[in-house]
Design a protein around this motif. Structure first.
Motif: not given
Length: 75
Positions: A13-14, A16
């Motif tokens: 997620w980081q 993204v």
């Protein structure tokens, strides 16, 4: 599904968030700054003129000492 979405499907997620933030920043900067070279030149001239006026105004302002300066130790 867009190609960019498929490429980021398994990413942490980081990554993204970082890629999304960078792409939004590029989009905002390209929308804010003029793209035509004549407009860009006018924008930079206006910015420089504004900075020069602000610097002159700042230099003209009287420098006054702080009101609450201590003269010695507090009794």
């Amino acid at each position: 599904m867009p190609a960019g979405t498929a490429a980021l499907a398994g990413a942490p997620w980081q990554v993204v968030v970082a890629i999304s933030t960078a792409s939004m920043l590029v989009g905002v900067l390209s929308a804010v700054f003029p793209q035509n070279s004549r407009d860009r030149l006018m924008w930079w001239r206006d910015r420089r003129r504004y900075q020069e006026k602000a610097r002159q105004h700042r230099d003209r302002a009287p420098s006054t000492p702080a009101v609450h300066q201590r003269q010695g130790p507090i009794p």
